[in-house]
Design a protein around this motif. Structure first.
Motif, PDB file in Angstrom:
ATOM      1  N   GLN A  27       0.809  -1.219   0.000  1.00 11.53           N
ATOM      2  CA  GLN A  27       0.000   0.000   0.000  1.00 11.53           C
ATOM      3  C   GLN A  27       0.847   1.278   0.000  1.00 11.53           C
ATOM      4  OE1 GLN A  27      -2.721  -0.177   3.342  1.00 11.53           O
ATOM      5  NE2 GLN A  27      -3.114  -2.363   3.015  1.00 11.53           N
ATOM      6  N   ARG A  28       2.160   1.118   0.018  1.00 11.11           N
ATOM      7  CA  ARG A  28       2.996   2.291   0.272  1.00 11.11           C
ATOM      8  C   ARG A  28       2.981   3.319  -0.851  1.00 11.11           C
ATOM      9  NH1 ARG A  28       8.138  -0.441   3.527  1.00 11.11           N
ATOM     10  NH2 ARG A  28       6.962  -0.721   5.482  1.00 11.11           N
ATOM     11  N   LEU A  29       3.001   2.899  -2.093  1.00  8.84           N
ATOM     12  CA  LEU A  29       3.003   3.875  -3.179  1.00  8.84           C
ATOM     13  C   LEU A  29       1.687   4.650  -3.200  1.00  8.84           C
ATOM     14  CD1 LEU A  29       4.502   5.174  -5.494  1.00  8.84           C
ATOM     15  CD2 LEU A  29       3.669   3.355  -7.000  1.00  8.84           C
ATOM     16  N   ASP A  30       0.565   3.961  -3.028  1.00  7.06           N
ATOM     17  CA  ASP A  30      -0.724   4.656  -2.981  1.00  7.06           C
ATOM     18  C   ASP A  30      -0.771   5.630  -1.808  1.00  7.06           C
ATOM     19  OD1 ASP A  30      -1.685   3.410  -5.226  1.00  7.06           O
ATOM     20  OD2 ASP A  30      -2.746   1.827  -4.130  1.00  7.06           O
ATOM     21  N   TYR A  31      -0.257   5.185  -0.665  1.00 15.41           N
ATOM     22  CA  TYR A  31      -0.213   6.072   0.502  1.00 15.41           C
ATOM     23  C   TYR A  31       0.629   7.307   0.183  1.00 15.41           C
ATOM     24  CZ  TYR A  31       1.217   7.927   5.050  1.00 15.41           C
ATOM     25  OH  TYR A  31       1.482   8.751   6.105  1.00 15.41           O
ATOM     26  N   TRP A  32       1.747   7.100  -0.495  1.00 16.09           N
ATOM     27  CA  TRP A  32       2.659   8.205  -0.789  1.00 16.09           C
ATOM     28  C   TRP A  32       2.014   9.221  -1.731  1.00 16.09           C
ATOM     29  CZ3 TRP A  32       6.257  10.757   1.246  1.00 16.09           C
ATOM     30  CH2 TRP A  32       7.110  11.576   0.501  1.00 16.09           C
ATOM     31  N   ILE A  33       1.274   8.748  -2.713  1.00 22.03           N
ATOM     32  CA  ILE A  33       0.571   9.665  -3.614  1.00 22.03           C
ATOM     33  C   ILE A  33      -0.389  10.539  -2.806  1.00 22.03           C
ATOM     34  CG2 ILE A  33      -1.079   9.815  -5.516  1.00 22.03           C
ATOM     35  CD1 ILE A  33       0.198   7.224  -6.611  1.00 22.03           C
ATOM     36  N   GLY A  34      -1.098   9.937  -1.875  1.00 22.14           N
ATOM     37  CA  GLY A  34      -1.988  10.713  -1.017  1.00 22.14           C
ATOM     38  C   GLY A  34      -1.232  11.697  -0.146  1.00 22.14           C
ATOM     39  N   MET A  43      -0.634  15.677  -7.311  1.00 21.77           N
ATOM     40  CA  MET A  43       0.359  15.204  -8.270  1.00 21.77           C
ATOM     41  C   MET A  43       0.223  13.693  -8.406  1.00 21.77           C
ATOM     42  SD  MET A  43       3.799  17.463  -7.389  1.00 21.77           S
ATOM     43  CE  MET A  43       3.641  17.495  -5.599  1.00 21.77           C
ATOM     44  N   ASP A  44       0.757  13.181  -9.493  1.00 21.92           N
ATOM     45  CA  ASP A  44       0.830  11.737  -9.705  1.00 21.92           C
ATOM     46  C   ASP A  44       2.266  11.283  -9.469  1.00 21.92           C
ATOM     47  OD1 ASP A  44      -1.849  11.588 -10.430  1.00 21.92           O
ATOM     48  OD2 ASP A  44      -1.406  11.981 -12.535  1.00 21.92           O
ATOM     49  N   VAL A  45       2.429  10.074  -8.946  1.00 20.86           N
ATOM     50  CA  VAL A  45       3.751   9.521  -8.665  1.00 20.86           C
ATOM     51  C   VAL A  45       3.810   8.088  -9.164  1.00 20.86           C
ATOM     52  CG1 VAL A  45       5.489   9.029  -6.906  1.00 20.86           C
ATOM     53  CG2 VAL A  45       3.906  10.940  -6.568  1.00 20.86           C
ATOM     54  N   THR A  46       4.887   7.753  -9.853  1.00 20.17           N
ATOM     55  CA  THR A  46       5.157   6.366 -10.218  1.00 20.17           C
ATOM     56  C   THR A  46       6.561   6.020  -9.727  1.00 20.17           C
ATOM     57  OG1 THR A  46       6.089   6.933 -12.380  1.00 20.17           O
ATOM     58  CG2 THR A  46       3.705   6.538 -12.278  1.00 20.17           C
ATOM     59  N   SER A  47       6.833   4.729  -9.622  1.00 16.08           N
ATOM     60  CA  SER A  47       8.162   4.297  -9.180  1.00 16.08           C
ATOM     61  C   SER A  47       8.479   2.932  -9.764  1.00 16.08           C
ATOM     62  CB  SER A  47       8.238   4.226  -7.650  1.00 16.08           C
ATOM     63  OG  SER A  47       9.488   3.680  -7.236  1.00 16.08           O
ATOM     64  N   PRO A  48       9.716   2.740 -10.195  1.00 16.95           N
ATOM     65  CA  PRO A  48      10.122   1.403 -10.669  1.00 16.95           C
ATOM     66  C   PRO A  48      10.270   0.425  -9.520  1.00 16.95           C
ATOM     67  CG  PRO A  48      12.004   2.884 -10.655  1.00 16.95           C
ATOM     68  CD  PRO A  48      10.806   3.717 -10.329  1.00 16.95           C
ATOM     69  N   LEU A  49      10.199   0.938  -8.297  1.00 17.81           N
ATOM     70  CA  LEU A  49      10.399   0.101  -7.113  1.00 17.81           C
ATOM     71  C   LEU A  49       9.102  -0.057  -6.332  1.00 17.81           C
ATOM     72  CD1 LEU A  49      13.724   1.792  -5.938  1.00 17.81           C
ATOM     73  CD2 LEU A  49      13.486  -0.300  -7.285  1.00 17.81           C
ATOM     74  N   ALA A  50       7.979  -0.153  -7.043  1.00 20.99           N
ATOM     75  CA  ALA A  50       6.684  -0.159  -6.367  1.00 20.99           C
ATOM     76  C   ALA A  50       6.587  -1.204  -5.266  1.00 20.99           C
ATOM     77  CB  ALA A  50       5.572  -0.382  -7.393  1.00 20.99           C
ATOM     78  N   GLN A  75      11.683   7.757  -7.917  1.00 26.45           N
ATOM     79  CA  GLN A  75      10.301   7.956  -8.330  1.00 26.45           C
ATOM     80  C   GLN A  75      10.225   9.040  -9.408  1.00 26.45           C
ATOM     81  OE1 GLN A  75       8.128  10.396  -5.031  1.00 26.45           O
ATOM     82  NE2 GLN A  75       9.766   9.247  -3.983  1.00 26.45           N
ATOM     83  N   ASP A  76       9.098   9.054 -10.097  1.00 26.12           N
ATOM     84  CA  ASP A  76       8.781  10.090 -11.077  1.00 26.12           C
ATOM     85  C   ASP A  76       7.517  10.803 -10.607  1.00 26.12           C
ATOM     86  OD1 ASP A  76      10.775   9.489 -13.329  1.00 26.12           O
ATOM     87  OD2 ASP A  76       9.826   7.537 -13.009  1.00 26.12           O
ATOM     88  N   VAL A  77       7.581  12.117 -10.554  1.00 30.04           N
ATOM     89  CA  VAL A  77       6.480  12.922 -10.033  1.00 30.04           C
ATOM     90  C   VAL A  77       5.949  13.797 -11.168  1.00 30.04           C
ATOM     91  CG1 VAL A  77       5.796  14.618  -8.304  1.00 30.04           C
ATOM     92  CG2 VAL A  77       7.579  12.933  -7.764  1.00 30.04           C
ATOM     93  N   TYR A  78       4.621  13.847 -11.312  1.00 31.80           N
ATOM     94  CA  TYR A  78       4.015  14.575 -12.423  1.00 31.80           C
ATOM     95  C   TYR A  78       2.939  15.532 -11.907  1.00 31.80           C
ATOM     96  CZ  TYR A  78       6.144  10.773 -15.087  1.00 31.80           C
ATOM     97  OH  TYR A  78       7.042   9.871 -15.612  1.00 31.80           O
ATOM     98  N   ARG A  79       3.019  16.765 -12.349  1.00 29.50           N
ATOM     99  CA  ARG A  79       1.963  17.748 -12.128  1.00 29.50           C
ATOM    100  C   ARG A  79       1.248  17.911 -13.464  1.00 29.50           C
ATOM    101  NH1 ARG A  79      -1.461  20.491  -8.651  1.00 29.50           N
ATOM    102  NH2 ARG A  79      -1.467  22.735  -9.008  1.00 29.50           N
ATOM    103  N   THR A  80       0.000  17.461 -13.542  1.00 26.94           N
ATOM    104  CA  THR A  80      -0.726  17.395 -14.808  1.00 26.94           C
ATOM    105  C   THR A  80      -1.709  18.556 -14.936  1.00 26.94           C
ATOM    106  OG1 THR A  80      -2.497  16.054 -13.859  1.00 26.94           O
ATOM    107  CG2 THR A  80      -0.563  14.882 -14.735  1.00 26.94           C
ATOM    108  N   ARG A  81      -2.216  18.738 -16.157  1.00 30.44           N
ATOM    109  CA  ARG A  81      -3.221  19.782 -16.382  1.00 30.44           C
ATOM    110  C   ARG A  81      -4.480  19.512 -15.564  1.00 30.44           C
ATOM    111  NH1 ARG A  81      -1.388  23.070 -20.148  1.00 30.44           N
ATOM    112  NH2 ARG A  81       0.040  22.292 -21.744  1.00 30.44           N
ATOM    113  N   ARG A  82      -4.829  18.255 -15.443  1.00 27.48           N
ATOM    114  CA  ARG A  82      -6.003  17.912 -14.626  1.00 27.48           C
ATOM    115  C   ARG A  82      -5.795  18.326 -13.182  1.00 27.48           C
ATOM    116  NH1 ARG A  82      -6.862  13.834 -11.247  1.00 27.48           N
ATOM    117  NH2 ARG A  82      -9.009  13.173 -10.802  1.00 27.48           N
ATOM    118  N   ALA A  83      -4.598  18.050 -12.663  1.00 27.64           N
ATOM    119  CA  ALA A  83      -4.312  18.429 -11.277  1.00 27.64           C
ATOM    120  C   ALA A  83      -4.337  19.946 -11.107  1.00 27.64           C
ATOM    121  CB  ALA A  83      -2.948  17.875 -10.865  1.00 27.64           C
TER     122      ALA A  83
END
Length: 334
Positions: A27-34, A43-50, A75-83
């Motif tokens: 649950q850690r990546l989802d928790y981190w996005i929150g 923001m959105d976050v992805t990681s190769p080490l999920a 990790q990769d962090v994204y600030r999108t137009r939707r956000a």
């Protein structure tokens, strides 16, 4: 979220902490996005080490600023137009990472940063952070009005590398890294004074003698062409403003006006945004008035097609720029 204990008075600020250690690994990546959305912005976050991901965020207010320290996995962090569309508040962020290289991207700009370098980003525009080895970063949240009171051309400096190893950039980097959450919790000087110190160093590091890359003549000419191209592409929008074009290009309005006023050499003289926009509109209007296929359109409808809702204004511009009224120009084509 947890709050660090403190010996400061009860009314004092505390270190607000988010840590993935509080949840099971899946649950850690989802928790981190929150946590990122709560502690910073959406923001959105992805990681190769999920499957092995871990991270923490500590945040403390310091006068008008917020001092944040992020630690954790790649990790990769994204600030999108939707956000951006969903955000009620926006800020600039000054980021400094001391342990490994990383990349910051804001719209069309990309800054490859070495350990100790700093970078400024604006949350009102899309960005991405590619933290390929670790996320260990100091991130200082700066109110937009506060930054723009120190930097008249703040938009020109986003996503540009601030050399953290020479000149005022080194002083800014050192100061930013020293502003840990612990220091912000118990500042050695008044918070307003420390904030002013940061603002002064930011202005020096990004000023003409600060060591930051300044636009060269070729760069200014390219920017001018981008402004003219964007104005041409958007000429049909009623009420189009310099501010709207500048925002679309990710530059400050002052930079837009300055690059037009400087001219572009090779016969491309100085102009203003109003004149450039009028020239684009009149060029298109002239072509339409000279083409019999558009005779089914009234003068007012042609004016609307080039972004001029006021028919009388359209007629005045035609007289000034094309030498006659729209009706006369139609008749003169023979």
């Amino acid at each position: 979220m947890s709050t660090a204990a403190s010996h400061a008075p009860a009314a004092a600020a505390a270190i607000h902490t988010w840590s993935t250690d509080t949840v099971p690994p899946p649950q850690r990546l989802d928790y981190w996005i929150g946590a990122v959305c709560e502690g910073f912005l959406e923001m959105d976050v992805t990681s190769p080490l999920a499957g092995r991901f871990g991270a923490s965020l500590e945040s403390v207010p310091l006068g008008p600023l917020h001092v944040n320290r992020v630690r954790g996995s790649a990790q990769d962090v994204y600030r999108t137009r939707r956000a951006i569309a969903h955000s009620r508040h926006n800020f600039y962020y000054l980021l400094c990472k001391a342990d490994s290289p990383w990349v910051a991207v804001q719209e069309e700009r990309s800054a490859r940063l070495l350990p100790g370098d700093a970078v400024l980003v604006d949350s009102r525009r899309c960005y991405a952070f590619h933290l390929q080895q670790s996320a260990d970063t100091v991130s200082i949240e700066l109110p937009t009005a506060w930054v723009e009171s120190w930097l008249p051309d703040a938009g020109d400096h986003v996503a540009r590398r601030i050399d953290g190893h020479s000149g005022w950039g080194a002083a800014l980097s050192g100061f930013a890294q020293a502003l840990s959450p612990e220091v912000a919790l118990r500042p050695p000087l008044p918070a307003a004074l420390l904030a002013d110190q940061l603002g002064g160093l930011l202005a020096l590091a990004l000023g003409p003698t600060g060591g930051a890359a300044m636009p060269d003549p070729c760069g200014r000419a390219a920017l001018r062409q981008r402004v003219l191209d964007a104005t041409r592409e958007r000429h049909a929008e009623p009420g189009l403003t310099a501010a709207a074009v500048a925002q679309g290009l990710g530059i400050s309005e002052r930079s837009l006006h300055r690059c037009l006023a400087e001219g572009g050499g090779a016969g491309h003289g100085a102009t203003t945004f109003a004149n450039a926009l009028a020239a684009c509109r009149m060029q298109v209007a002239q072509r339409m008035l000279a083409d019999a296929r558009f005779d089914r359109l009234s003068v007012a409808q042609i004016g609307l097609r080039v972004g001029l809702a006021d028919a009388s204004h359209f007629v005045r511009l035609c007289r000034r720029h094309l030498g006659g009224t729209p009706g006369a120009l139609r008749q003169s084509r023979g």
